[in-house]
Design a protein around this motif. Structure first.
Motif, PDB file in Angstrom:
ATOM      1  N   GLU A   1      22.504  43.504  50.318  1.00  0.00           N
ATOM      2  CA  GLU A   1      21.719  44.544  50.990  1.00  0.00           C
ATOM      3  C   GLU A   1      20.652  45.102  50.058  1.00  0.00           C
ATOM      4  OE1 GLU A   1      24.423  47.543  52.380  1.00  0.00           O
ATOM      5  OE2 GLU A   1      25.460  46.144  53.731  1.00  0.00           O
ATOM      6  N   LEU A   2      21.009  45.316  48.793  1.00  0.00           N
ATOM      7  CA  LEU A   2      20.044  45.839  47.826  1.00  0.00           C
ATOM      8  C   LEU A   2      18.941  44.824  47.530  1.00  0.00           C
ATOM      9  CD1 LEU A   2      22.634  47.665  45.645  1.00  0.00           C
ATOM     10  CD2 LEU A   2      20.656  48.756  46.687  1.00  0.00           C
ATOM     11  N   PHE A   3      19.313  43.556  47.391  1.00  0.00           N
ATOM     12  CA  PHE A   3      18.293  42.524  47.201  1.00  0.00           C
ATOM     13  C   PHE A   3      17.358  42.485  48.414  1.00  0.00           C
ATOM     14  CE2 PHE A   3      21.250  40.398  44.078  1.00  0.00           C
ATOM     15  CZ  PHE A   3      20.363  40.370  43.006  1.00  0.00           C
ATOM     16  N   ALA A   4      17.916  42.560  49.610  1.00  0.00           N
ATOM     17  CA  ALA A   4      17.102  42.525  50.828  1.00  0.00           C
ATOM     18  C   ALA A   4      16.161  43.727  50.896  1.00  0.00           C
ATOM     19  CB  ALA A   4      17.999  42.473  52.069  1.00  0.00           C
ATOM     20  N   GLU A   5      16.644  44.913  50.522  1.00  0.00           N
ATOM     21  CA  GLU A   5      15.781  46.104  50.491  1.00  0.00           C
ATOM     22  C   GLU A   5      14.619  45.911  49.526  1.00  0.00           C
ATOM     23  OE1 GLU A   5      17.619  49.993  50.056  1.00  0.00           O
ATOM     24  OE2 GLU A   5      19.418  49.235  51.050  1.00  0.00           O
ATOM     25  N   ALA A   6      14.856  45.139  48.466  1.00  0.00           N
ATOM     26  CA  ALA A   6      13.796  44.859  47.490  1.00  0.00           C
ATOM     27  C   ALA A   6      12.896  43.713  47.959  1.00  0.00           C
ATOM     28  CB  ALA A   6      14.408  44.526  46.132  1.00  0.00           C
ATOM     29  N   GLY A   7      13.232  43.100  49.089  1.00  0.00           N
ATOM     30  CA  GLY A   7      12.411  42.023  49.635  1.00  0.00           C
ATOM     31  C   GLY A   7      12.645  40.671  48.993  1.00  0.00           C
ATOM     32  N   VAL A   8      13.802  40.488  48.382  1.00  0.00           N
ATOM     33  CA  VAL A   8      14.121  39.216  47.718  1.00  0.00           C
ATOM     34  C   VAL A   8      15.499  38.740  48.138  1.00  0.00           C
ATOM     35  CG1 VAL A   8      12.644  39.622  45.705  1.00  0.00           C
ATOM     36  CG2 VAL A   8      15.027  40.390  45.666  1.00  0.00           C
ATOM     37  N   ARG A   9      15.754  37.482  47.858  1.00  0.00           N
ATOM     38  CA  ARG A   9      17.079  36.898  48.121  1.00  0.00           C
ATOM     39  C   ARG A   9      17.489  36.116  46.879  1.00  0.00           C
ATOM     40  NH1 ARG A   9      18.951  33.342  53.293  1.00  0.00           N
ATOM     41  NH2 ARG A   9      21.074  33.096  52.563  1.00  0.00           N
TER      42      ARG A   9
ATOM     43  N   THR B   1      14.731  49.943  29.797  1.00  0.00           N
ATOM     44  CA  THR B   1      15.680  50.981  30.196  1.00  0.00           C
ATOM     45  C   THR B   1      16.219  50.743  31.599  1.00  0.00           C
ATOM     46  OG1 THR B   1      13.869  52.396  30.938  1.00  0.00           O
ATOM     47  CG2 THR B   1      14.692  52.741  28.688  1.00  0.00           C
ATOM     48  N   THR B   2      15.489  49.986  32.424  1.00  0.00           N
ATOM     49  CA  THR B   2      15.951  49.635  33.771  1.00  0.00           C
ATOM     50  C   THR B   2      15.416  48.254  34.132  1.00  0.00           C
ATOM     51  OG1 THR B   2      14.041  50.626  34.886  1.00  0.00           O
ATOM     52  CG2 THR B   2      15.974  52.043  34.563  1.00  0.00           C
ATOM     53  N   ALA B   3      16.014  47.664  35.158  1.00  0.00           N
ATOM     54  CA  ALA B   3      15.538  46.389  35.706  1.00  0.00           C
ATOM     55  C   ALA B   3      15.537  46.521  37.224  1.00  0.00           C
ATOM     56  CB  ALA B   3      16.454  45.245  35.280  1.00  0.00           C
ATOM     57  N   THR B   4      14.618  45.831  37.886  1.00  0.00           N
ATOM     58  CA  THR B   4      14.573  45.892  39.341  1.00  0.00           C
ATOM     59  C   THR B   4      15.385  44.739  39.931  1.00  0.00           C
ATOM     60  OG1 THR B   4      12.624  44.484  39.599  1.00  0.00           O
ATOM     61  CG2 THR B   4      12.232  46.848  39.203  1.00  0.00           C
ATOM     62  N   TRP B   5      15.716  44.887  41.207  1.00  0.00           N
ATOM     63  CA  TRP B   5      16.453  43.841  41.916  1.00  0.00           C
ATOM     64  C   TRP B   5      15.595  42.585  42.033  1.00  0.00           C
ATOM     65  CZ3 TRP B   5      21.536  44.250  42.843  1.00  0.00           C
ATOM     66  CH2 TRP B   5      22.094  45.506  42.622  1.00  0.00           C
ATOM     67  N   ALA B   6      14.294  42.756  42.188  1.00  0.00           N
ATOM     68  CA  ALA B   6      13.398  41.596  42.270  1.00  0.00           C
ATOM     69  C   ALA B   6      13.426  40.823  40.952  1.00  0.00           C
ATOM     70  CB  ALA B   6      11.982  42.042  42.609  1.00  0.00           C
ATOM     71  N   GLU B   7      13.406  41.527  39.833  1.00  0.00           N
ATOM     72  CA  GLU B   7      13.461  40.865  38.532  1.00  0.00           C
ATOM     73  C   GLU B   7      14.798  40.141  38.349  1.00  0.00           C
ATOM     74  OE1 GLU B   7      10.646  43.896  35.955  1.00  0.00           O
ATOM     75  OE2 GLU B   7      12.735  44.455  36.346  1.00  0.00           O
ATOM     76  N   ALA B   8      15.877  40.792  38.743  1.00  0.00           N
ATOM     77  CA  ALA B   8      17.202  40.188  38.598  1.00  0.00           C
ATOM     78  C   ALA B   8      17.332  38.935  39.456  1.00  0.00           C
ATOM     79  CB  ALA B   8      18.284  41.198  38.970  1.00  0.00           C
ATOM     80  N   SER B   9      16.684  38.917  40.614  1.00  0.00           N
ATOM     81  CA  SER B   9      16.802  37.760  41.517  1.00  0.00           C
ATOM     82  C   SER B   9      16.246  36.481  40.899  1.00  0.00           C
ATOM     83  CB  SER B   9      16.102  38.045  42.845  1.00  0.00           C
ATOM     84  OG  SER B   9      14.691  38.006  42.695  1.00  0.00           O
TER      85      SER B   9
END
Length: 144
Positions: free
Chosen positions: A41-49, A14-22
């Protein structure tokens, strides 16, 4: 919205996280575009690039690349009304972190005013845009 192959494990959630998408093979807008800066900015907030495999300066090209099934993409859900969810793909809401971005209309106060700006302003005043966007139809032949 994360646009990913329907066979991908994230497509059935039902959802995916920015970390998973990275971690996906991504096609994203170029860093020169405001939409990409918001994503970064959203990826950075999730701690990923992210490490996109393809970058483009056009939302239409992003959808064209995603449509091939070789890459996943991230796009505002309002663009799904224009392009639909590409066949064989799913649109999954992104969370952790979640953010909405306000959009504004700037019009010149000079007379004579822009006919298009005046018409858009009139439509915006009488339309519940948020409700309309939430009930957008899928493109024919697409999957959600």
């Amino acid at each position: 919205m994360l646009l990913t192959d329907a066979a991908d494990g994230l497509a059935h959630r039902t959802t995916a996280t920015w970390a998973e998408a990275s971690r996906l093979p991504l096609c994203l807008l170029t860093g020169a575009m405001q939409g990409r800066r918001v994503l970064d900015e959203l990826f950075a907030e999730a701690g990923v690039r992210p490490s996109p495999r393809v970058e483009t300066d056009s939302v239409a090209a992003l959808f064209a690349h995603v449509r091939t099934g070789r890459w996943a993409g991230i796009a505002p859900h309002t663009w799904l009304h224009v392009f639909g969810v590409p066949y064989g793909m799913r649109a999954v809401p992104m969370t952790e972190p979640a953010r909405t971005v306000r959009v504004g209309l700037v019009a010149n106060a000079r007379e004579p005013g822009s006919v298009m700006a005046r018409a858009l302003t009139e439509v915006a005043h009488r339309t519940d845009v948020a409700a309309a966007v939430e009930h957008l139809p899928a493109a024919p032949g697409s999957q959600q």
